[in-house]
Design a protein around this motif. Structure first.
Motif, PDB file in Angstrom:
ATOM      1  N   ALA A 168     -10.583   4.992  -3.101  1.00 19.75           N
ATOM      2  CA  ALA A 168      -9.620   6.018  -2.687  1.00 19.75           C
ATOM      3  C   ALA A 168      -8.241   5.387  -2.569  1.00 19.75           C
ATOM      4  O   ALA A 168      -8.107   4.159  -2.587  1.00 19.75           O
ATOM      5  CB  ALA A 168     -10.023   6.637  -1.348  1.00 19.75           C
ATOM      6  N   VAL A 169      -7.249   6.240  -2.411  1.00 17.89           N
ATOM      7  CA  VAL A 169      -5.932   5.780  -1.977  1.00 17.89           C
ATOM      8  C   VAL A 169      -5.933   5.806  -0.455  1.00 17.89           C
ATOM      9  O   VAL A 169      -6.288   6.824   0.151  1.00 17.89           O
ATOM     10  CB  VAL A 169      -4.810   6.662  -2.537  1.00 17.89           C
ATOM     11  CG1 VAL A 169      -3.456   6.193  -2.006  1.00 17.89           C
ATOM     12  CG2 VAL A 169      -4.824   6.619  -4.061  1.00 17.89           C
ATOM     13  N   TYR A 170      -5.555   4.696   0.135  1.00 20.90           N
ATOM     14  CA  TYR A 170      -5.552   4.557   1.589  1.00 20.90           C
ATOM     15  C   TYR A 170      -4.115   4.641   2.110  1.00 20.90           C
ATOM     16  O   TYR A 170      -3.212   3.974   1.578  1.00 20.90           O
ATOM     17  CB  TYR A 170      -6.178   3.234   1.997  1.00 20.90           C
ATOM     18  CG  TYR A 170      -7.687   3.235   1.880  1.00 20.90           C
ATOM     19  CD1 TYR A 170      -8.312   3.226   0.636  1.00 20.90           C
ATOM     20  CD2 TYR A 170      -8.492   3.283   3.017  1.00 20.90           C
ATOM     21  CE1 TYR A 170      -9.696   3.257   0.525  1.00 20.90           C
ATOM     22  CE2 TYR A 170      -9.874   3.304   2.921  1.00 20.90           C
ATOM     23  CZ  TYR A 170     -10.464   3.296   1.675  1.00 20.90           C
ATOM     24  OH  TYR A 170     -11.835   3.327   1.563  1.00 20.90           O
ATOM     25  N   TYR A 171      -3.939   5.449   3.150  1.00 21.61           N
ATOM     26  CA  TYR A 171      -2.633   5.668   3.751  1.00 21.61           C
ATOM     27  C   TYR A 171      -2.672   5.289   5.231  1.00 21.61           C
ATOM     28  O   TYR A 171      -3.662   5.566   5.917  1.00 21.61           O
ATOM     29  CB  TYR A 171      -2.245   7.146   3.666  1.00 21.61           C
ATOM     30  CG  TYR A 171      -2.184   7.717   2.277  1.00 21.61           C
ATOM     31  CD1 TYR A 171      -3.329   8.250   1.673  1.00 21.61           C
ATOM     32  CD2 TYR A 171      -0.993   7.757   1.572  1.00 21.61           C
ATOM     33  CE1 TYR A 171      -3.274   8.789   0.402  1.00 21.61           C
ATOM     34  CE2 TYR A 171      -0.929   8.296   0.298  1.00 21.61           C
ATOM     35  CZ  TYR A 171      -2.073   8.809  -0.272  1.00 21.61           C
ATOM     36  OH  TYR A 171      -2.022   9.344  -1.540  1.00 21.61           O
ATOM     37  N   CYS A 172      -1.593   4.720   5.713  1.00 20.84           N
ATOM     38  CA  CYS A 172      -1.435   4.550   7.150  1.00 20.84           C
ATOM     39  C   CYS A 172      -0.457   5.618   7.639  1.00 20.84           C
ATOM     40  O   CYS A 172       0.429   6.057   6.892  1.00 20.84           O
ATOM     41  CB  CYS A 172      -0.959   3.151   7.518  1.00 20.84           C
ATOM     42  SG  CYS A 172       0.567   2.622   6.716  1.00 20.84           S
ATOM     43  N   ALA A 173      -0.645   6.026   8.878  1.00 24.24           N
ATOM     44  CA  ALA A 173       0.174   7.088   9.441  1.00 24.24           C
ATOM     45  C   ALA A 173       0.308   6.882  10.936  1.00 24.24           C
ATOM     46  O   ALA A 173      -0.549   6.245  11.562  1.00 24.24           O
ATOM     47  CB  ALA A 173      -0.444   8.449   9.137  1.00 24.24           C
TER      48      ALA A 173
ATOM     49  N   TRP B 118      -5.595   5.214   9.732  1.00 24.43           N
ATOM     50  CA  TRP B 118      -5.784   4.997   8.295  1.00 24.43           C
ATOM     51  C   TRP B 118      -6.555   6.195   7.739  1.00 24.43           C
ATOM     52  O   TRP B 118      -7.614   6.543   8.243  1.00 24.43           O
ATOM     53  CB  TRP B 118      -6.574   3.712   8.016  1.00 24.43           C
ATOM     54  CG  TRP B 118      -5.793   2.451   8.160  1.00 24.43           C
ATOM     55  CD1 TRP B 118      -5.769   1.623   9.246  1.00 24.43           C
ATOM     56  CD2 TRP B 118      -4.933   1.860   7.179  1.00 24.43           C
ATOM     57  NE1 TRP B 118      -4.938   0.553   8.999  1.00 24.43           N
ATOM     58  CE2 TRP B 118      -4.418   0.671   7.741  1.00 24.43           C
ATOM     59  CE3 TRP B 118      -4.552   2.215   5.896  1.00 24.43           C
ATOM     60  CZ2 TRP B 118      -3.535  -0.162   7.048  1.00 24.43           C
ATOM     61  CZ3 TRP B 118      -3.675   1.389   5.209  1.00 24.43           C
ATOM     62  CH2 TRP B 118      -3.174   0.221   5.786  1.00 24.43           C
ATOM     63  N   PHE B 119      -6.004   6.786   6.706  1.00 20.07           N
ATOM     64  CA  PHE B 119      -6.637   7.888   6.011  1.00 20.07           C
ATOM     65  C   PHE B 119      -6.917   7.453   4.584  1.00 20.07           C
ATOM     66  O   PHE B 119      -6.312   6.513   4.070  1.00 20.07           O
ATOM     67  CB  PHE B 119      -5.699   9.110   5.968  1.00 20.07           C
ATOM     68  CG  PHE B 119      -5.452   9.745   7.293  1.00 20.07           C
ATOM     69  CD1 PHE B 119      -4.570   9.188   8.207  1.00 20.07           C
ATOM     70  CD2 PHE B 119      -6.090  10.927   7.633  1.00 20.07           C
ATOM     71  CE1 PHE B 119      -4.334   9.782   9.438  1.00 20.07           C
ATOM     72  CE2 PHE B 119      -5.857  11.537   8.863  1.00 20.07           C
ATOM     73  CZ  PHE B 119      -4.979  10.963   9.758  1.00 20.07           C
ATOM     74  N   ARG B 120      -7.817   8.194   3.935  1.00 22.40           N
ATOM     75  CA  ARG B 120      -8.032   7.932   2.516  1.00 22.40           C
ATOM     76  C   ARG B 120      -8.195   9.243   1.775  1.00 22.40           C
ATOM     77  O   ARG B 120      -8.656  10.236   2.338  1.00 22.40           O
ATOM     78  CB  ARG B 120      -9.238   7.025   2.287  1.00 22.40           C
ATOM     79  CG  ARG B 120     -10.595   7.604   2.675  1.00 22.40           C
ATOM     80  CD  ARG B 120     -11.669   6.526   2.523  1.00 22.40           C
ATOM     81  NE  ARG B 120     -12.987   7.027   2.867  1.00 22.40           N
ATOM     82  CZ  ARG B 120     -14.074   6.274   2.959  1.00 22.40           C
ATOM     83  NH1 ARG B 120     -13.973   4.944   2.722  1.00 22.40           N
ATOM     84  NH2 ARG B 120     -15.241   6.797   3.273  1.00 22.40           N
ATOM     85  N   ALA B 121      -7.806   9.203   0.518  1.00 17.23           N
ATOM     86  CA  ALA B 121      -7.889  10.383  -0.333  1.00 17.23           C
ATOM     87  C   ALA B 121      -8.491   9.966  -1.662  1.00 17.23           C
ATOM     88  O   ALA B 121      -7.947   9.098  -2.354  1.00 17.23           O
ATOM     89  CB  ALA B 121      -6.509  10.995  -0.534  1.00 17.23           C
ATOM     90  N   ALA B 122      -9.619  10.568  -1.987  1.00 17.16           N
ATOM     91  CA  ALA B 122     -10.288  10.318  -3.264  1.00 17.16           C
ATOM     92  C   ALA B 122     -10.246  11.588  -4.108  1.00 17.16           C
ATOM     93  O   ALA B 122     -10.156  12.691  -3.564  1.00 17.16           O
ATOM     94  CB  ALA B 122     -11.736   9.896  -3.017  1.00 17.16           C
TER      95      ALA B 122
ATOM     96  N   GLY C 146       0.710   4.749   0.528  1.00 20.17           N
ATOM     97  CA  GLY C 146      -0.658   4.597   0.037  1.00 20.17           C
ATOM     98  C   GLY C 146      -0.872   3.354  -0.800  1.00 20.17           C
ATOM     99  O   GLY C 146       0.038   2.883  -1.489  1.00 20.17           O
ATOM    100  N   THR C 147      -2.087   2.845  -0.734  1.00 19.68           N
ATOM    101  CA  THR C 147      -2.490   1.703  -1.556  1.00 19.68           C
ATOM    102  C   THR C 147      -3.890   1.999  -2.094  1.00 19.68           C
ATOM    103  O   THR C 147      -4.748   2.487  -1.372  1.00 19.68           O
ATOM    104  CB  THR C 147      -2.449   0.394  -0.740  1.00 19.68           C
ATOM    105  OG1 THR C 147      -2.715  -0.713  -1.590  1.00 19.68           O
ATOM    106  CG2 THR C 147      -3.410   0.402   0.431  1.00 19.68           C
ATOM    107  N   LEU C 148      -4.092   1.722  -3.377  1.00 18.09           N
ATOM    108  CA  LEU C 148      -5.334   2.104  -4.053  1.00 18.09           C
ATOM    109  C   LEU C 148      -6.393   1.035  -3.883  1.00 18.09           C
ATOM    110  O   LEU C 148      -6.161  -0.154  -4.161  1.00 18.09           O
ATOM    111  CB  LEU C 148      -5.066   2.329  -5.543  1.00 18.09           C
ATOM    112  CG  LEU C 148      -6.284   2.655  -6.411  1.00 18.09           C
ATOM    113  CD1 LEU C 148      -6.929   3.965  -5.965  1.00 18.09           C
ATOM    114  CD2 LEU C 148      -5.874   2.718  -7.878  1.00 18.09           C
ATOM    115  N   VAL C 149      -7.561   1.481  -3.453  1.00 19.03           N
ATOM    116  CA  VAL C 149      -8.738   0.621  -3.365  1.00 19.03           C
ATOM    117  C   VAL C 149      -9.768   1.135  -4.358  1.00 19.03           C
ATOM    118  O   VAL C 149     -10.122   2.313  -4.338  1.00 19.03           O
ATOM    119  CB  VAL C 149      -9.320   0.635  -1.938  1.00 19.03           C
ATOM    120  CG1 VAL C 149     -10.656  -0.105  -1.896  1.00 19.03           C
ATOM    121  CG2 VAL C 149      -8.332   0.023  -0.955  1.00 19.03           C
ATOM    122  N   THR C 150     -10.239   0.261  -5.222  1.00 20.37           N
ATOM    123  CA  THR C 150     -11.249   0.615  -6.200  1.00 20.37           C
ATOM    124  C   THR C 150     -12.430  -0.329  -6.052  1.00 20.37           C
ATOM    125  O   THR C 150     -12.253  -1.551  -6.119  1.00 20.37           O
ATOM    126  CB  THR C 150     -10.697   0.535  -7.629  1.00 20.37           C
ATOM    127  OG1 THR C 150      -9.546   1.366  -7.748  1.00 20.37           O
ATOM    128  CG2 THR C 150     -11.753   1.000  -8.636  1.00 20.37           C
TER     129      THR C 150
END
Length: 122
Positions: free
Chosen positions: A91-96, A35-39, A115-119
């Motif tokens: 962030a937007v969370y991605y699985c890979a 799981w990665f995240r991008a903010a 990706g799925t957005l977590v706020t």
């Protein structure tokens, strides 16, 4: 090949969410899943990874003790339970998926979800 992440949403400080990732089109059991995240204005960060047989896991220091990763190979699913959420988890969370062993290098990952957005609000 597809990885589809879901479960994001808006949650208050200290709340919980469980992200899910469903895989299709490849031999799920042969891959470690991360799981990665991008903010905004931050580098992409790997927050967690689980080995193909669930025997090993990795957590970034920023989430250790609050997040738990798990997988169900029969259902080709990976989960990320996120507790005690903080605004900095937004962030937007991605699985890979990767053939490497518990890699923390994003370029090692072959397949990515959308990706799925977590706020997290304070």
């Amino acid at each position: 090949v597809q990885l589809q992440a879901s479960g994001g949403g808006l949650v208050q400080l200290g709340g919980s969410l469980r992200l899910s990732c469903v895989a299709s089109g490849f031999t799920f059991d042969d891959y470690d899943i991360g799981w990665f995240r991008a903010a905004p204005e931050k580098a992409r960060e790997e927050v967690s990874c689980i080995s193909r047989n669930s025997s090993n896991t990795y957590y970034a220091d920023s989430v250790r003790g609050r997040f738990t990763i798990s997988r169900d190979n029969a259902r080709k699913m990976v989960y990320l339970q996120m507790n005690n959420l903080k605004p900095e988890d937004t962030a937007v969370y991605y699985c890979a998926a990767t053939r490497r062993i518990l890699s923390t290098t994003s370029t090692d990952y072959n397949y990515w979800g959308q990706g799925t957005l977590v706020t997290v609000s304070s």
